[in-house]
Design an enzyme around this catalytic site. Sequence first.
Site, PDB file in Angstrom:
ATOM      1  N   GLY A  28       0.959  -1.105   0.120  1.00 39.27           N
ATOM      2  CA  GLY A  28       0.213   0.118  -0.018  1.00 39.27           C
ATOM      3  C   GLY A  28       0.866   1.250  -0.128  1.00 39.27           C
ATOM      4  O   GLY A  28       0.481   2.262   0.658  1.00 39.27           O
TER       5      GLY A  28
ATOM      6  N   SER B 117       1.410   3.374  -2.196  1.00 37.18           N
ATOM      7  CA  SER B 117       0.876   4.596  -3.156  1.00 37.18           C
ATOM      8  C   SER B 117       0.065   5.521  -2.260  1.00 37.18           C
ATOM      9  O   SER B 117      -0.188   6.369  -2.785  1.00 37.18           O
ATOM     10  CB  SER B 117       0.206   3.956  -4.264  1.00 37.18           C
ATOM     11  OG  SER B 117      -0.948   3.316  -3.845  1.00 37.18           O
TER      12      SER B 117
ATOM     13  N   ASN C 195       1.169  -1.996   5.071  1.00 32.93           N
ATOM     14  CA  ASN C 195       0.067  -0.789   5.201  1.00 32.93           C
ATOM     15  C   ASN C 195      -1.183  -1.140   4.401  1.00 32.93           C
ATOM     16  O   ASN C 195      -2.058  -0.251   4.811  1.00 32.93           O
ATOM     17  CB  ASN C 195       1.085   0.369   4.781  1.00 32.93           C
ATOM     18  CG  ASN C 195       0.040   1.516   4.741  1.00 32.93           C
ATOM     19  OD1 ASN C 195      -0.146   2.036   5.737  1.00 32.93           O
ATOM     20  ND2 ASN C 195       0.140   1.894   3.520  1.00 32.93           N
TER      21      ASN C 195
ATOM     22  N   SER D 197      -5.682   0.323  12.876  1.00 30.29           N
ATOM     23  CA  SER D 197      -6.222   1.385  13.256  1.00 30.29           C
ATOM     24  C   SER D 197      -6.973   1.496  14.577  1.00 30.29           C
ATOM     25  O   SER D 197      -7.145   0.474  15.145  1.00 30.29           O
ATOM     26  CB  SER D 197      -7.573   1.393  12.175  1.00 30.29           C
ATOM     27  OG  SER D 197      -8.285   2.394  12.470  1.00 30.29           O
TER      28      SER D 197
ATOM     29  N   TYR E 208     -13.646  -3.716   8.485  1.00 28.36           N
ATOM     30  CA  TYR E 208     -12.411  -2.968   8.689  1.00 28.36           C
ATOM     31  C   TYR E 208     -11.870  -3.221  10.037  1.00 28.36           C
ATOM     32  O   TYR E 208     -10.755  -3.662  10.265  1.00 28.36           O
ATOM     33  CB  TYR E 208     -12.693  -1.747   8.585  1.00 28.36           C
ATOM     34  CG  TYR E 208     -11.200  -0.879   8.226  1.00 28.36           C
ATOM     35  CD1 TYR E 208     -10.285  -0.902   7.217  1.00 28.36           C
ATOM     36  CD2 TYR E 208     -11.002  -0.151   9.280  1.00 28.36           C
ATOM     37  CE1 TYR E 208      -9.260  -0.053   7.433  1.00 28.36           C
ATOM     38  CE2 TYR E 208      -9.825   0.797   9.169  1.00 28.36           C
ATOM     39  CZ  TYR E 208      -8.885   0.493   8.199  1.00 28.36           C
ATOM     40  OH  TYR E 208      -7.902   1.505   8.353  1.00 28.36           O
TER      41      TYR E 208
ATOM     42  N   ALA F 180     -12.492  -5.769  11.996  1.00 30.64           N
ATOM     43  CA  ALA F 180     -12.179  -7.029  12.431  1.00 30.64           C
ATOM     44  C   ALA F 180     -10.920  -7.393  11.841  1.00 30.64           C
ATOM     45  O   ALA F 180     -10.164  -8.157  12.174  1.00 30.64           O
ATOM     46  CB  ALA F 180     -13.424  -8.007  11.819  1.00 30.64           C
TER      47      ALA F 180
ATOM     48  N   LYS G 105      -8.295  -5.355  10.889  1.00 30.76           N
ATOM     49  CA  LYS G 105      -7.205  -4.986  11.427  1.00 30.76           C
ATOM     50  C   LYS G 105      -7.101  -5.424  13.062  1.00 30.76           C
ATOM     51  O   LYS G 105      -5.690  -5.728  13.330  1.00 30.76           O
ATOM     52  CB  LYS G 105      -7.446  -3.269  11.850  1.00 30.76           C
ATOM     53  CG  LYS G 105      -7.459  -2.630  10.374  1.00 30.76           C
ATOM     54  CD  LYS G 105      -6.115  -2.711   9.443  1.00 30.76           C
ATOM     55  CE  LYS G 105      -6.056  -1.697   8.355  1.00 30.76           C
ATOM     56  NZ  LYS G 105      -4.759  -1.913   7.762  1.00 30.76           N
TER      57      LYS G 105
ATOM     58  N   ILE H   3      -5.911  10.476  10.517  1.00 27.41           N
ATOM     59  CA  ILE H   3      -4.600  10.893   9.823  1.00 27.41           C
ATOM     60  C   ILE H   3      -5.055  11.525   8.849  1.00 27.41           C
ATOM     61  O   ILE H   3      -5.587  11.277   7.861  1.00 27.41           O
ATOM     62  CB  ILE H   3      -3.611   9.944   9.531  1.00 27.41           C
ATOM     63  CG1 ILE H   3      -3.328   8.855  10.668  1.00 27.41           C
ATOM     64  CG2 ILE H   3      -2.202  10.448   8.946  1.00 27.41           C
ATOM     65  CD1 ILE H   3      -2.589   9.658  11.880  1.00 27.41           C
TER      66      ILE H   3
END
Length: 241
Positions: A10, A12, A87, A139, A152, A154, A156, A185
């Site tokens: 990730g 980019s 990432n 996160s 998301y 779950a 992470k 962020i």
Amino acid sequence: MRQRRALVTGGSGDIGAAIARELAARGCALLVHAHSAPERAQAVVEAIHAAGGQARAVCFDLADGAATRAALEAELADGAIDILVHNAGIHDDAPLAGMQEAQWRRVIDVSLHGFFHVSQPLLLTMARQRWGRVVALSSVAAVLGNRGQANYAAAKAGLHGAVRCLAREMASRGISANVVAPGVIAGRMSQDLFDEAQLKAMVPAARMGRPDEVAALVAFLCSDAAAYINGQVIGINGGMG
């Protein structure tokens, strides 16, 4: 001493790009990964080159285990990958009661299955050289929960358990594995989500974090100085929890 090689999945995105630039500034040769946006990964590579660093873009689908393994085997033919920063992750938000199975599976495929696909092929090489660093980006949603992000969170949170196990398995080989869990962020994904009043209500620091602040923490965890930090979930969230 051989130049260390680092893979940022990730790479980019805003956070991934900041991590890649920071590791390159600290002397690593970077593999900047992307899947759906290879042109953005190439832009990160060009920025690293402009700053005097070394980098190449790599493109593969982390959800595809065979494709990921093939890409990594090709890279390992040129030498060990010493540092992995996982990432990559995607959002596909919906309340759980209305979430489609495809939404659930795709988010978990990239973040959690993708972690297995990208880390497992690298570990024996790290173990043979008795040095390696693995950092997974999670996160604050995985710690506190967030409406509409059960998939998301779950995915992470699954990384937390996987990384803690990996740390116990590999610490005697000089390999550390840690999780960094950012809060809100600044970047493309968050720029239109919150107004100033919402931020002040959510974040004790009353501002968004910056990608370079996350990158500094990740780069430290990838350094020799952080060798005794292992199996940890470290928040960087302005005091959210």
